[in-house]
Design a protein around this motif. Structure first.
Motif, mmCIF file in Angstrom:
data_model
loop_
_atom_site.group_PDB
_atom_site.id
_atom_site.type_symbol
_atom_site.label_atom_id
_atom_site.label_comp_id
_atom_site.label_asym_id
_atom_site.label_seq_id
_atom_site.Cartn_x
_atom_site.Cartn_y
_atom_site.Cartn_z
ATOM 1 N N ALA A 1 0.805 -1.230 0.000
ATOM 2 C CA ALA A 1 0.000 0.000 0.000
ATOM 3 C C ALA A 1 0.840 1.284 0.000
ATOM 4 C CB ALA A 1 -0.958 -0.008 1.194
ATOM 5 N N PRO A 2 1.969 1.341 0.755
ATOM 6 C CA PRO A 2 2.759 2.586 0.744
ATOM 7 C C PRO A 2 3.296 2.982 -0.621
ATOM 8 C CG PRO A 2 3.360 1.204 2.614
ATOM 9 C CD PRO A 2 2.470 0.377 1.744
ATOM 10 N N LEU A 3 3.359 2.049 -1.561
ATOM 11 C CA LEU A 3 3.827 2.380 -2.901
ATOM 12 C C LEU A 3 2.791 3.174 -3.691
ATOM 13 C CD1 LEU A 3 5.456 -1.019 -3.964
ATOM 14 C CD2 LEU A 3 6.605 1.007 -3.048
ATOM 15 N N PHE A 4 1.533 3.092 -3.271
ATOM 16 C CA PHE A 4 0.441 3.713 -4.016
ATOM 17 C C PHE A 4 -0.305 4.769 -3.210
ATOM 18 C CE2 PHE A 4 1.191 -0.470 -5.775
ATOM 19 C CZ PHE A 4 1.097 -0.287 -7.137
ATOM 20 N N THR A 5 -0.403 4.605 -1.913
ATOM 21 C CA THR A 5 -1.163 5.526 -1.069
ATOM 22 C C THR A 5 -0.378 5.815 0.199
ATOM 23 O OG1 THR A 5 -2.314 3.896 0.313
ATOM 24 C CG2 THR A 5 -3.241 4.327 -1.875
ATOM 25 N N ARG A 6 -0.978 6.626 1.069
ATOM 26 C CA ARG A 6 -0.370 6.922 2.369
ATOM 27 C C ARG A 6 -1.035 6.142 3.492
ATOM 28 N NH1 ARG A 6 0.363 13.538 1.840
ATOM 29 N NH2 ARG A 6 1.938 13.461 0.185
ATOM 30 N N GLU A 7 -1.668 5.060 3.138
ATOM 31 C CA GLU A 7 -2.292 4.209 4.149
ATOM 32 C C GLU A 7 -1.213 3.581 5.031
ATOM 33 O OE1 GLU A 7 -5.192 1.425 2.623
ATOM 34 O OE2 GLU A 7 -5.399 2.644 0.820
ATOM 35 N N LYS A 8 -1.533 3.430 6.306
ATOM 36 C CA LYS A 8 -0.592 2.855 7.259
ATOM 37 C C LYS A 8 -1.204 1.640 7.934
ATOM 38 C CE LYS A 8 1.746 7.244 8.321
ATOM 39 N NZ LYS A 8 2.099 8.204 9.405
ATOM 40 N N MET A 9 -0.350 0.673 8.232
ATOM 41 C CA MET A 9 -0.778 -0.510 8.971
ATOM 42 C C MET A 9 -0.821 -0.167 10.460
ATOM 43 S SD MET A 9 -1.685 -3.650 9.287
ATOM 44 C CE MET A 9 -1.353 -4.493 7.748
ATOM 45 N N THR A 10 -2.009 -0.165 11.044
ATOM 46 C CA THR A 10 -2.162 0.133 12.462
ATOM 47 C C THR A 10 -2.192 -1.167 13.258
ATOM 48 O OG1 THR A 10 -4.581 0.067 12.369
ATOM 49 C CG2 THR A 10 -3.507 2.188 11.894
ATOM 50 N N ALA B 1 -13.176 -2.675 11.668
ATOM 51 C CA ALA B 1 -14.118 -1.610 11.307
ATOM 52 C C ALA B 1 -14.363 -0.633 12.449
ATOM 53 C CB ALA B 1 -15.441 -2.221 10.859
ATOM 54 N N SER B 2 -14.133 -1.076 13.685
ATOM 55 C CA SER B 2 -14.412 -0.211 14.832
ATOM 56 C C SER B 2 -13.306 0.792 15.105
ATOM 57 C CB SER B 2 -14.640 -1.071 16.089
ATOM 58 O OG SER B 2 -13.465 -1.800 16.417
ATOM 59 N N GLU B 3 -12.256 0.759 14.303
ATOM 60 C CA GLU B 3 -11.178 1.729 14.463
ATOM 61 C C GLU B 3 -11.680 3.138 14.154
ATOM 62 O OE1 GLU B 3 -6.476 1.805 13.416
ATOM 63 O OE2 GLU B 3 -7.823 1.281 11.788
ATOM 64 N N LYS B 4 -11.261 4.098 14.927
ATOM 65 C CA LYS B 4 -11.693 5.468 14.710
ATOM 66 C C LYS B 4 -11.269 5.936 13.335
ATOM 67 C CE LYS B 4 -11.594 6.933 19.562
ATOM 68 N NZ LYS B 4 -11.000 7.851 20.546
ATOM 69 N N LYS B 5 -12.152 6.741 12.740
ATOM 70 C CA LYS B 5 -11.900 7.217 11.388
ATOM 71 C C LYS B 5 -10.630 8.045 11.322
ATOM 72 C CE LYS B 5 -14.053 9.706 7.555
ATOM 73 N NZ LYS B 5 -15.210 10.499 7.120
ATOM 74 N N GLN B 6 -9.793 7.708 10.315
ATOM 75 C CA GLN B 6 -8.578 8.464 10.093
ATOM 76 C C GLN B 6 -8.747 9.361 8.878
ATOM 77 O OE1 GLN B 6 -5.555 5.459 9.683
ATOM 78 N NE2 GLN B 6 -5.528 4.997 11.854
ATOM 79 N N VAL B 7 -7.719 10.144 8.613
ATOM 80 C CA VAL B 7 -7.759 10.993 7.432
ATOM 81 C C VAL B 7 -7.832 10.104 6.201
ATOM 82 C CG1 VAL B 7 -6.489 12.712 6.084
ATOM 83 C CG2 VAL B 7 -6.404 12.755 8.584
ATOM 84 N N PRO B 8 -8.738 10.369 5.269
ATOM 85 C CA PRO B 8 -8.872 9.519 4.079
ATOM 86 C C PRO B 8 -7.538 9.343 3.380
ATOM 87 C CG PRO B 8 -10.616 11.152 4.148
ATOM 88 C CD PRO B 8 -9.653 11.519 5.229
ATOM 89 N N PRO B 9 -7.283 8.154 2.836
ATOM 90 C CA PRO B 9 -6.015 7.892 2.179
ATOM 91 C C PRO B 9 -5.770 8.839 1.026
ATOM 92 C CG PRO B 9 -7.625 6.208 1.639
ATOM 93 C CD PRO B 9 -8.211 7.041 2.723
ATOM 94 N N VAL B 10 -4.575 9.442 1.006
ATOM 95 C CA VAL B 10 -4.218 10.386 -0.042
ATOM 96 C C VAL B 10 -3.194 9.739 -0.945
ATOM 97 C CG1 VAL B 10 -3.230 12.640 -0.563
ATOM 98 C CG2 VAL B 10 -4.635 12.335 1.489
ATOM 99 N N VAL B 11 -3.444 9.764 -2.203
ATOM 100 C CA VAL B 11 -2.542 9.130 -3.154
ATOM 101 C C VAL B 11 -1.315 9.990 -3.360
ATOM 102 C CG1 VAL B 11 -2.308 8.342 -5.533
ATOM 103 C CG2 VAL B 11 -4.447 7.983 -4.289
ATOM 104 N N LYS B 12 -0.152 9.355 -3.407
ATOM 105 C CA LYS B 12 1.073 10.087 -3.665
ATOM 106 C C LYS B 12 1.055 10.700 -5.048
ATOM 107 C CE LYS B 12 4.025 7.378 -0.577
ATOM 108 N NZ LYS B 12 5.223 6.542 -0.470
#
Length: 308
Positions: free
Chosen positions: A113-122, A291-302
């Motif tokens: 995912a980091p190659l395409f978006t700024r999503e992080k593994m929590t 799904a119960s994780e608090k909403k984060q900032v929407p994934p932003v594409v690099k």
């Protein structure tokens, strides 16, 4: 979670539709060669997709510079992926193919995912994903056919594993384009290219069809694949994936084998084992936790361009 609840419901619904299709497709595959059936599924969906795109957005156009990206995504995500699914089942057991196809897919998506978006593994995503992985393993291995690492299945096992890797990269590659276009537009165009590349694969298949054996049940299976498995499912999946992120969304693929096991019990009198029922409960717990994780900032594409 509240604001994204509808998208999680969408992901679960699509997984159920795809899972049930393991049973539904059997009816059509008794008459149509696999490659012909795949082309029918995607080819017949195209007029519906383009008509709906024109009606809802007023135009079907994409920039010329994006056509190559869409062609590559369609070739990989439709043509190659669907052919791999067919041959993985041919060269290994259904249990092997199911486990190696489904289980690693979300893990690959999280890794790349980091190659395409700024999503992080929590931590919550990792824990929930691991719990769901245990559940999907119980469903697949808890059936009558266990996992078999025999050398005669090595080719099929490798093909099934490659499906997870290629499928994850396919999902992730769609994300940058879905920042520019709607999920519907991206879906429509990559299915167009994927269908075009499928045509040569069907060259010898049409002559093998016994058209007098094509029953209403067979056409019903085709219709299910066109309307639900392709038009509705691909649009809902991509829309939901765009909202919750590719990493989270792909863990919801773990509902596919659960619904497939239920479909087998309902339509084909296959036995549903207690281990599989427990696995379904475990999957649900893991995905509810995600799904119960608090909403984060929407994934932003690099901003870096995706190589075509």
């Amino acid at each position: 979670m509240k604001s994204n609840a509808i998208y999680y419901v969408g992901l679960i619904s699509v997984a159920i539709i795809w899972g049930i299709n393991f049973g539904v497709s059997r009816w059509a595959m008794e008459v149509f060669p696999a490659e012909v059936f795949v082309l029918l599924r995607f080819g017949l969906a195209l007029p519906i997709l383009f008509a709906f795109l024109k009606w809802s957005e007023g135009t079907t156009k994409v920039d010329k510079k994006d056509l190559l990206k869409l062609a590559v995504i369609g070739f990989v995500g439709v043509t190659i992926l669907e052919m791999l699914v067919m041959y993985s089942i041919k060269y290994t057991t259904l249990a092997n193919a199911s486990l190696l196809n489904v289980a690693p897919w979300p893990i690959f998506a999280a890794l790349f995912a980091p190659l395409f978006t700024r999503e992080k593994m929590t931590l919550r995503l990792a824990v929930g994903g691991f719990i769901a992985l245990i559940g999907v393993s119980l469903i697949i291995l808890g059936g009558k056919d266990g996992f078999d690492l025999g050398s005669e299945y090595m080719l099929g096992n490798l093909l099934a594993l490659s499906i997870s890797l290629i499928g994850a990269l396919f999902n992730l590659a769609c994300m940058p384009l879905m920042q520019k276009y709607s999920p519907l537009r991206v879906t429509t165009w990559y299915i167009l290219f994927g269908s075009i590349f499928l045509i040569p694969c069907t060259a010898t298949g049409w002559s093998a069809i016994q058209w007098n054996e094509v029953s209403l049940i067979t056409w019903g299976a085709v219709l299910y694949n066109v309307i639900l498995c392709t038009v509705a499912a691909f649009i809902i999946w991509n829309l939901s994936m765009k909202q919750v992120g590719a990493t989270k969304a792909n863990f919801y693929r773990y509902f596919v084998p659960a619904s497939a096991a239920i479909a087998g019990a309902l339509f084909f009198n296959e036995k549903l084992w207690i281990t599989q029922i427990v696995g379904g409960i475990v999957i649900t717990l893991g995905l509810v936790w995600i799904a119960s994780e608090k909403k984060q900032v929407p994934p932003v594409v690099k901003t870096a361009k995706v190589s075509g």
